[in-house]
Design a protein around this motif. Structure first.
Motif, short mmCIF file in Angstrom:
data_model
loop_
_atom_site.label_atom_id
_atom_site.label_comp_id
_atom_site.label_asym_id
_atom_site.label_seq_id
_atom_site.Cartn_x
_atom_site.Cartn_y
_atom_site.Cartn_z
N GLN A 122 0.80 -1.23 0.00
CA GLN A 122 0.00 0.00 0.00
C GLN A 122 0.83 1.27 0.00
O GLN A 122 0.28 2.37 -0.01
CB GLN A 122 -0.96 -0.01 1.20
N LYS A 124 2.53 2.72 2.26
CA LYS A 124 2.39 3.59 3.43
C LYS A 124 3.76 3.92 4.02
O LYS A 124 4.71 3.13 3.92
CB LYS A 124 1.53 2.91 4.50
N SER A 125 3.86 5.09 4.65
CA SER A 125 5.07 5.46 5.37
C SER A 125 5.12 4.63 6.66
O SER A 125 4.13 4.01 7.05
CB SER A 125 5.06 6.94 5.72
N ASP A 127 5.21 5.66 9.72
CA ASP A 127 4.28 6.20 10.72
C ASP A 127 2.84 5.78 10.40
O ASP A 127 2.08 5.40 11.29
CB ASP A 127 4.38 7.73 10.77
N GLU A 128 2.48 5.85 9.10
CA GLU A 128 1.12 5.44 8.69
C GLU A 128 0.91 3.95 8.94
O GLU A 128 -0.15 3.52 9.41
CB GLU A 128 0.91 5.75 7.20
N ALA A 129 1.94 3.17 8.60
CA ALA A 129 1.84 1.72 8.78
C ALA A 129 1.72 1.36 10.26
O ALA A 129 0.96 0.46 10.62
CB ALA A 129 3.05 1.03 8.16
N ALA A 131 0.42 3.25 12.62
CA ALA A 131 -0.91 3.65 13.07
C ALA A 131 -1.94 2.60 12.65
O ALA A 131 -2.83 2.23 13.42
CB ALA A 131 -1.28 5.02 12.49
N ARG A 132 -1.80 2.09 11.42
CA ARG A 132 -2.73 1.05 10.93
C ARG A 132 -2.53 -0.26 11.71
O ARG A 132 -3.49 -0.95 12.03
CB ARG A 132 -2.49 0.84 9.43
#
Length: 348
Positions: A122, A124-125, A127-129, A131-132
């Motif tokens: 996906q 994602k960065s 940090d995004e990963a 959070a997910r």
């Protein structure tokens, strides 16, 4: 409902020192969006091999798909290279394996293992990963996810490790989730929790699930449809009610008869006599004939076609031929069928 997966005449073989094993022989089934299909049968019946083919995990060159197609969103997965399958595996089709300890990397924190697919598929960065990953740990019921995300697999119990494996499988919102005996290594209480979790996740995400198991008690509580496999073939397929309350194949009768129920007072469980056939040289006729007390003469000579019982129910047994004698399931099997009904009532 929209069909998301179509398997047509799937054949899988393995070259061994003893000869060519015909592990899967002409399997056909479909999977609809948001549906749970359970595939049941004894060890060696071809359940796991069939679903590994959907993931492109048949090891070559020994393993081959000489015939058949696996249609997913217009693509025949059986013809894709490993590199092409890598774009689908984990993203569109994910798998939960039987033993979480062999699925998880013991040297990596569980957060990093969940984040891998998110970053790869996906984009994602970190940090995004992360959070997910925290969201997913919450979704699968891991307490204190902010602390747990930085722990290693050995710091989790068996049930919690299986929840982590489910979180990894769900990370990229797959359209098809394959669960290969996901509760076998767990105790009964944790089994029930994992099954409830999967049902809850399916409702929230509208994921299609293929659930592989030998435990018919699990099937009664999790599946919409059931495919019964024996000796590399599907011998009966239908809705849960079709297969549990109106079973037609003697092998299905045997599986039901060998299943314990809460109100069963017998001192021992029934067993299917004999052993599955050698798939290097599959028997002529019906592969189950040698173990079938109701076998007809034709069973030893000619393989039965899939007879239509109803629009949703099919079974491959000569007992459904118009000229066959009328044979009812044995009384012990009928008792088990009633017992399943009782268990369902107590759990609803």
């Amino acid at each position: 409902m929209e069909t998301i997966l179509d398997v047509n005449n799937l054949n899988i073989t393995f070259d061994t020192y003893g000869g060519k094993v015909q592990a899967v022989r002409g399997v056909n089934f479909s999977l609809k969006k948001g549906e749970t299909l359970a595939i049941v049968g004894e060890s060696g019946s071809g359940k796991s091999v069939t679903t590994k083919a959907l993931m492109g995990l048949i090891k070559k060159p020994a393993g081959k798909i000489p015939e058949g197609e696996i249609l997913f969103e217009g693509k025949d997965l059986a013809k894709l290279s490993n590199k092409q399958m890598q774009k689908i595996r984990g993203k569109d089709i994910s798998m939960i394996f039987q033993d979480p300890m062999t699925s998880l990397n013991p040297t990596m924190k569980i957060g990093k293992q969940i984040m891998e697919g998110l970053i790869l598929h996906q984009g994602k960065s970190k940090d995004e990963a992360r959070a997910r990953a925290l969201e997913l740990l919450n979704l699968v019921g891991i307490p204190n996810p902010e602390k747990r995300i930085d722990q290693y697999p050995h710091q989790f119990s068996g049930g919690m490790r299986q929840r982590v494996v489910i979180a990894i499988a769900l990370a990229c919102n797959p359209k098809v989730l394959i669960a290969d005996e996901p509760t076998t290594a767990l105790d009964v209480t944790i089994q029930a929790q994992i099954i409830e979790l999967m049902k809850d996740i399916q409702e929230k995400m509208d994921t299609s699930i293929i659930f592989i198991t030998h435990d018919l008690g699990v099937v009664a509580n999790v599946a919409d449809r059931v495919a019964v496999m024996y000796a590399g073939k599907i011998v009966e397929i239908g809705t849960v009610d079709d297969v549990f309350y109106n079973p037609k194949h003697p092998y299905t009768w045997g599986l039901l008869g060998s299943m314990p129920t809460v109100d069963s007072n017998e001192g021992k469980l029934l067993a299917i006599p004999g052993t599955p056939p050698d798939l290097i040289q599959p028997p002529k006729g019906d592969a189950f004939a040698a173990r079938n007390e109701f076998a007809l003469a034709i069973d030893f000579e000619e393989e039965p076609p899939m007879f239509k019982v109803s629009d949703s129910h099919y079974a491959a047994t000569w007992l459904l031929h118009e000229n066959a004698p009328e044979i009812e399931p044995p009384p012990a099997v009928k008792k088990r069928m009633a017992g399943i009904s009782g268990q369902e009532g107590s759990q609803s």
